[in-house]
Design a protein around this motif. Structure first.
Motif, short mmCIF file in Angstrom:
data_model
loop_
_atom_site.label_atom_id
_atom_site.label_comp_id
_atom_site.label_asym_id
_atom_site.label_seq_id
_atom_site.Cartn_x
_atom_site.Cartn_y
_atom_site.Cartn_z
N THR A 181 -94.14 76.25 36.44
CA THR A 181 -95.23 75.49 37.60
C THR A 181 -95.87 74.36 37.08
OG1 THR A 181 -95.95 77.44 38.42
CG2 THR A 181 -97.36 75.31 38.35
N LEU A 182 -95.46 74.61 35.25
CA LEU A 182 -95.82 72.88 34.79
C LEU A 182 -94.74 72.34 34.84
CD1 LEU A 182 -97.51 75.09 31.47
CD2 LEU A 182 -98.69 73.83 33.13
N ILE A 183 -94.07 72.75 34.43
CA ILE A 183 -92.30 71.73 34.85
C ILE A 183 -92.71 71.06 36.54
CG2 ILE A 183 -90.01 71.49 34.67
CD1 ILE A 183 -90.88 72.10 32.01
N ALA A 184 -92.50 71.97 37.07
CA ALA A 184 -92.84 71.13 38.41
C ALA A 184 -94.05 69.99 38.23
CB ALA A 184 -92.99 71.99 39.27
N ARG A 185 -94.95 69.81 37.85
CA ARG A 185 -95.85 70.04 37.64
C ARG A 185 -95.46 68.05 36.84
NH1 ARG A 185 -98.12 69.79 41.55
NH2 ARG A 185 -99.42 68.19 41.15
N VAL A 186 -94.02 67.95 36.22
CA VAL A 186 -94.23 66.81 35.19
C VAL A 186 -93.06 66.02 36.65
CG1 VAL A 186 -91.69 66.14 33.94
CG2 VAL A 186 -93.71 67.97 32.84
N LEU A 187 -92.19 66.57 37.53
CA LEU A 187 -91.68 66.26 38.34
C LEU A 187 -92.75 65.32 39.31
CD1 LEU A 187 -89.34 68.43 40.06
CD2 LEU A 187 -89.03 66.90 38.07
N TYR A 188 -94.64 65.76 39.63
CA TYR A 188 -95.33 65.34 40.21
C TYR A 188 -95.79 64.18 39.32
CZ TYR A 188 -94.82 68.51 44.29
OH TYR A 188 -94.61 69.08 45.75
N ALA A 189 -96.03 63.90 38.15
CA ALA A 189 -96.08 62.79 37.31
C ALA A 189 -95.56 62.04 36.75
CB ALA A 189 -96.90 63.49 36.37
N ALA A 190 -94.39 62.15 37.14
CA ALA A 190 -93.09 61.14 36.89
C ALA A 190 -92.89 60.79 38.25
CB ALA A 190 -91.75 61.79 36.07
N ALA A 191 -93.54 60.52 39.26
CA ALA A 191 -93.21 60.32 40.38
C ALA A 191 -92.79 59.04 39.92
CB ALA A 191 -93.84 60.37 41.96
N GLY A 192 -93.39 58.13 39.12
CA GLY A 192 -92.92 56.62 39.03
C GLY A 192 -91.54 56.39 38.63
N ALA A 193 -90.58 57.38 38.42
CA ALA A 193 -89.52 57.34 37.99
C ALA A 193 -88.60 58.46 38.46
CB ALA A 193 -89.94 58.43 35.96
N PRO A 194 -88.47 57.44 39.71
CA PRO A 194 -87.48 58.54 40.65
C PRO A 194 -86.09 59.43 39.83
CG PRO A 194 -87.01 56.46 40.88
CD PRO A 194 -88.56 56.81 40.46
N THR A 195 -85.70 58.59 39.11
CA THR A 195 -84.20 58.26 38.44
C THR A 195 -84.13 59.47 36.77
OG1 THR A 195 -83.37 56.43 37.60
CG2 THR A 195 -82.74 57.37 39.40
N MET A 196 -85.34 59.01 36.05
CA MET A 196 -85.82 59.45 34.91
C MET A 196 -86.68 60.80 34.62
SD MET A 196 -83.69 57.85 33.32
CE MET A 196 -84.15 58.26 31.41
N GLY A 197 -87.13 60.84 36.09
CA GLY A 197 -88.64 62.29 35.79
C GLY A 197 -87.74 63.79 35.75
N GLY A 198 -86.72 64.21 36.05
CA GLY A 198 -85.79 65.09 35.98
C GLY A 198 -85.43 65.17 34.30
N SER A 199 -84.97 64.32 33.89
CA SER A 199 -84.51 63.83 31.95
C SER A 199 -86.10 64.41 32.08
CB SER A 199 -83.80 62.46 31.57
OG SER A 199 -84.68 61.67 31.65
N TYR A 200 -86.98 64.34 31.94
CA TYR A 200 -88.43 64.72 31.30
C TYR A 200 -88.73 65.92 31.20
CZ TYR A 200 -88.99 59.23 32.09
OH TYR A 200 -88.78 57.96 31.16
N ALA A 201 -88.10 66.05 32.83
CA ALA A 201 -88.76 68.29 32.65
C ALA A 201 -87.44 68.55 31.71
CB ALA A 201 -88.28 67.77 33.88
N THR A 202 -86.12 67.88 32.07
CA THR A 202 -85.63 68.70 30.62
C THR A 202 -85.96 68.57 29.25
OG1 THR A 202 -83.39 68.33 33.07
CG2 THR A 202 -83.25 68.62 30.58
N ALA A 203 -86.18 67.38 29.01
CA ALA A 203 -86.60 67.13 27.73
C ALA A 203 -87.76 68.23 27.43
CB ALA A 203 -86.89 66.23 27.63
N ALA A 204 -88.81 68.40 28.46
CA ALA A 204 -89.51 69.41 27.63
C ALA A 204 -89.29 70.45 27.49
CB ALA A 204 -90.77 69.30 29.11
N LEU A 205 -88.26 71.39 28.53
CA LEU A 205 -88.23 72.56 28.49
C LEU A 205 -86.94 72.81 27.56
CD1 LEU A 205 -86.33 72.78 32.28
CD2 LEU A 205 -88.54 74.19 31.13
N ASN A 206 -86.09 71.71 26.91
CA ASN A 206 -85.35 72.08 26.20
C ASN A 206 -85.83 72.05 24.64
OD1 ASN A 206 -82.45 73.05 26.84
ND2 ASN A 206 -83.13 71.51 28.11
N LEU A 207 -87.23 70.94 24.36
CA LEU A 207 -87.99 70.89 23.10
C LEU A 207 -89.04 72.34 22.89
CD1 LEU A 207 -89.83 67.25 23.84
CD2 LEU A 207 -88.39 68.02 21.65
N GLY A 208 -89.37 72.92 23.93
CA GLY A 208 -89.83 74.46 23.56
C GLY A 208 -88.56 75.22 23.31
N ALA A 209 -87.35 74.75 23.92
CA ALA A 209 -86.69 76.30 23.90
C ALA A 209 -85.66 75.97 22.56
CB ALA A 209 -85.01 75.92 24.86
#
Length: 393
Positions: free
Chosen positions: A314-342
């Motif tokens: 749910t939180l990673i989905a909120r990253v995608l919503y919050a990064a709506a202004g970054a249509p090609t980079m938003g997924g990378s922000y979500a991925t980075a958040a996931l893997n910083l935690g991992a």
């Protein structure tokens, strides 16, 4: 949900299996390549670092390519690294292949997350993310235990060959399932979104906040998941054969959690966060207190898997919503958040083990990380998700 999403989930299953499978293969790799187990452990660290760096780097490089070409290229590179890894007799070469595989994996996931948002309605990104992450949860259920079994029977190289072969149907699915122009970066660029504009989105407090919360919850998840084996065998006193059973239970729970949360995270994310967050914290406290009881351990592992992935997705989905202004980079922000935690969670858990907290140290770390996330999220709940303020009253 459109069929291409499920085809992308197949590829995520392959990459997820590769990411987690080394835990059961390190002793054999160390013996075969004549290095210490500690040195072999660098393979896991190299993959994690490659994922963190690779997500924004690969997304930036691929932003001007059509999504299908990017996804296909990343899958084929990922497969090639496993072929080289299966053939090499050199540990440094194997280490390099893990870094390259991580870069390809990060690029694939970043583009896949951004592409998923273009395949569904603008208010269904959470459900699309849930479908993609189901590939990761199925990897923990079937892929990782299957890879460990294959490595035990046929050797660790057989597992690498299996991952390479699994990439082939994933590549076929990308070619057949992803329309040629879906998610193409030129379209986003034409709409006025430059790379500088997309990177500037990282200055938005709401985006930084949900990335931080997603990283904290994912760190809590992997802090305990990484060190479940000694909890099972030492704390609960179960035999080694129970370790894969517990891992599968965690995986089944994570699949249930991400599936249920996917139906709520778009319209009612506040409910998931406000209810799931405190329950997750209580679950870690209960696990620390009851881990010595086998029945309680098995039940709580399932529950914590469900709650961890429900809240985390749910939180990673909120990253995608919050990064709506970054249509090609938003997924990378979500991925980075996931893997910083991992990457960070297991490091903190290992420090807890070394500090004398015992086998339950990682569980205490998980509880602490979730507590910090809640302390940050609740006062700022209106910035985390729509309607969250009402949900927690």
């Amino acid at each position: 949900m459109p069929l291409p999403l499920y085809l992308l989930a197949v590829a995520v299953f392959a990459t997820g299996t590769s990411e987690f499978m080394l835990a059961g293969l390190l002793p054999d790799i160390a013996t075969d390549l004549d290095v210490s187990v500690g040195a072999a452990g660098l393979l896991t660290s190299a993959f994690a670092v490659g994922m963190i760096i690779g997500a924004p780097l690969m997304a930036a490089l691929a932003r001007r390519w059509p999504a299908r070409a990017s996804l296909l290229g990343f899958v084929l590179v990922f497969a090639a690294t496993h072929v080289v890894g299966a053939l090499t007799t050199s540990f440094p070469v194997l280490l390099v292949t893990r870094v390259v595989a991580a870069l390809a994996n990060a690029g694939f996931l970043a583009v896949a997350l951004s592409t998923a948002g273009t395949l569904v309605a603008s208010d269904r990104k959470g459900r699309a993310l849930a479908v993609l992450l189901s590939g990761t949860t199925v990897a923990t259920i079937a892929g990782v235990p299957g890879g460990a079994l294959l490595g035990t029977v046929l050797g660790w190289r057989a597992t690498f060959w299996a991952i390479a072969l699994l990439c082939l149907p994933a590549a076929f699915g990308v070619v057949k399932g992803i329309p040629a122009r879906v998610g193409a970066a030129p379209r986003a660029t034409a709409a006025g979104s430059s790379l500088r504009d997309e990177i500037a989105q990282l200055a938005m407090p709401a985006l930084v906040l949900v990335m931080l919360l997603g990283a904290l919850v994912n760190a809590a998840t992997f802090a305990t998941f990484t060190f479940l084996a000694p909890i099972v065998t030492e704390t609960a006193g179960l035999g080694e054969l129970w370790v894969p059973v517990v891992l599968v239970l965690f995986g089944v729970g994570s699949f249930v959690g991400v599936t249920v949360a996917g139906r709520l995270s778009d319209q009612r994310p506040g409910i998931v966060i406000a209810v799931g967050g405190p329950l997750l914290l209580l679950g870690w406290v209960a696990l620390a207190a009851l881990a010595a009881q086998p029945v309680a351990l098995l039940l709580l592992v399932f529950v914590q898997g469900a709650l961890s992935f429900a809240l985390g997705s749910t939180l990673i989905a909120r990253v995608l919503y919050a990064a709506a202004g970054a249509p090609t980079m938003g997924g990378s922000y979500a991925t980075a958040a996931l893997n910083l935690g991992a990457a960070g969670g297991p490091v903190a858990a290992a420090a807890a083990l070394a500090s004398g907290a015992g086998h339950l140290g990682p569980v205490l770390v998980s509880g602490l990380l979730v507590a910090v996330a809640l302390l940050v999220a609740l006062p700022l709940r209106r910035f985390v998700a729509p309607h969250v303020a009402q949900a927690v009253r």
